[in-house]
Scaffold this active site. Sequence first.
Site, PDB file in Angstrom:
ATOM      1  N   HIS A  67       0.820  -1.219   0.000  1.00  0.00           N
ATOM      2  CA  HIS A  67       0.000   0.000   0.000  1.00  0.00           C
ATOM      3  C   HIS A  67       0.853   1.268   0.000  1.00  0.00           C
ATOM      4  O   HIS A  67       0.332   2.349  -0.249  1.00  0.00           O
ATOM      5  CB  HIS A  67      -0.931   0.008   1.216  1.00  0.00           C
ATOM      6  N   ASP A 116       3.283   9.485  -0.971  1.00  0.00           N
ATOM      7  CA  ASP A 116       2.130   8.649  -0.623  1.00  0.00           C
ATOM      8  C   ASP A 116       2.009   7.540  -1.655  1.00  0.00           C
ATOM      9  O   ASP A 116       2.219   7.772  -2.853  1.00  0.00           O
ATOM     10  CB  ASP A 116       0.842   9.499  -0.651  1.00  0.00           C
TER      11      ASP A 116
END
Length: 458
Positions: free
Chosen positions: A150, A358
């Site tokens: 992730h 991110d």
Amino acid sequence: MSNRVARPKGGAKSAGGLAVGVLAALQEHGGVWFGWNGNTIRGEPGDPTLETDGPITYATIDLNARAYELYYNGFSNQALWPICHYLLGFFRYDRREFDEYRRVNALFARKLAPLLKPDDVIWVHDYHLIPMASELRRAGVTQPIGFFLHVPFPDVEVLRVLPVYQQLLRALCSYDVVGFHTQRDLRSFREAITEREIGSERADRRGSRPGTPMVADVFPIGLDVDDCQHQAQETGEQENVQRMVRHLHGRDLIIGVDRLDYSKGLEERFNAYERLLENYPANRNHVSYIQIAPTTRSGIRQYTEIRETLEQQAGRINGRFADIDWVPIRYLNRAFDRPTLMAFFREASVGLVTPVRDGMNLVAKEFIAAQDPDDPGVLVLSRLAGAADELTGAVLVNPYDIDGVADGIHTALSMSREERVSRHADMLRMLRENDITAWRTRFMNALLAAHERRAAAN
Ligand code: GDG
């Protein structure tokens, strides 16, 4: 499998992209969600507790205090997390923490193995559980095992800072499928595993399982778009949303929602907002910035420090610019329930999503999904978020460029309705094509295909 499982009756509002994505995927298909329940105990954890809620069975275990400190706060969150986000100033390595990381992975594998049925498919999530495939194979598990990361996969030159990076790369090569959010992550991974030492290890594996190389691919995570839209529309009438709207007094709302984490670029973002008020004074008393930032990882010093820094920054900005009828920035160090957040997004003129790095960033996608298509707000998005590859209709900024972000916010605030509608329509189309169902089915299909190829070859 994921490190942390949000239990159905746990009561805590989950602020975390992995939990949101895995829950949405499991709700569609059903299955067992295995992992830590969030409790720390003395001694060794017992067998998993099983709780069923609709199509999902939650199988959760405790962790002891040593595992929490060394495996979770230590190796996972102070070695792997900073490395994956290219933030080497926060990185530290301790061999005892890595040993504990391996021990907890082996423990999880031993606890999961007896629950498995022959036709199960195992999907492991995130950086806490990289060694899981090798541990499960060691425990005799033969079912397909896939892994999804992730967070970003860093460039190999950054990865090299970690003394045990080669062990982790070899562990990743034990999966049938390894998935990433973006092409950039996949490229970095490919480059890393072609190193001589890792390559020879893979050749050995191929020797034992001829013709079955591991599959690595890109599977960008998406949303349940209808669910976000529905929540945004249905919750608008609720008292807390109405109260927020009343306090705007017609001003443009700028909103940010992030876990309180140094990767989210909050300090830089507060500075950029201050710069907006300096450089574009016409916005004073005409905009209101709400930043929601629930605390996470409070066991780590740097996370409590950011909280204090942000409080000081917000105090300074308000002290400098506030008027008797206007508070420029409202910083809320707490969580809200998900439908309320979606309704807040829908009321906002600007969504500020400016992480310094991110993997994807689901808030950026939720902001778009929650808008009114006839009069949408504008997303200001960091180029360093994985979401920037897909959300090309956002105002893209470099989060370190304070003046650039201030310009970006101003551009967003002044954008014509026609342009807002057209940018939003393009992004919403993309979100629908690449939603949470697409993410789950593409990954599962890749995993089943890889496993069949392996079975045929053996
Ligand atoms: C990791 C990767 C990747 C936030 N505050 C509240 C709340 N949230 C929800 C948001 C969103 C989720 O938490 C955060 O997801 P992100 O994707 O933005 O970020 P991470 O937690 O860092 O997630 C990330 C993600 O995994 C998925 O692969 O995109 O790059 O770092 O859904 O809405 N939810 C509630 N209250 C809050 O106050 N209920």
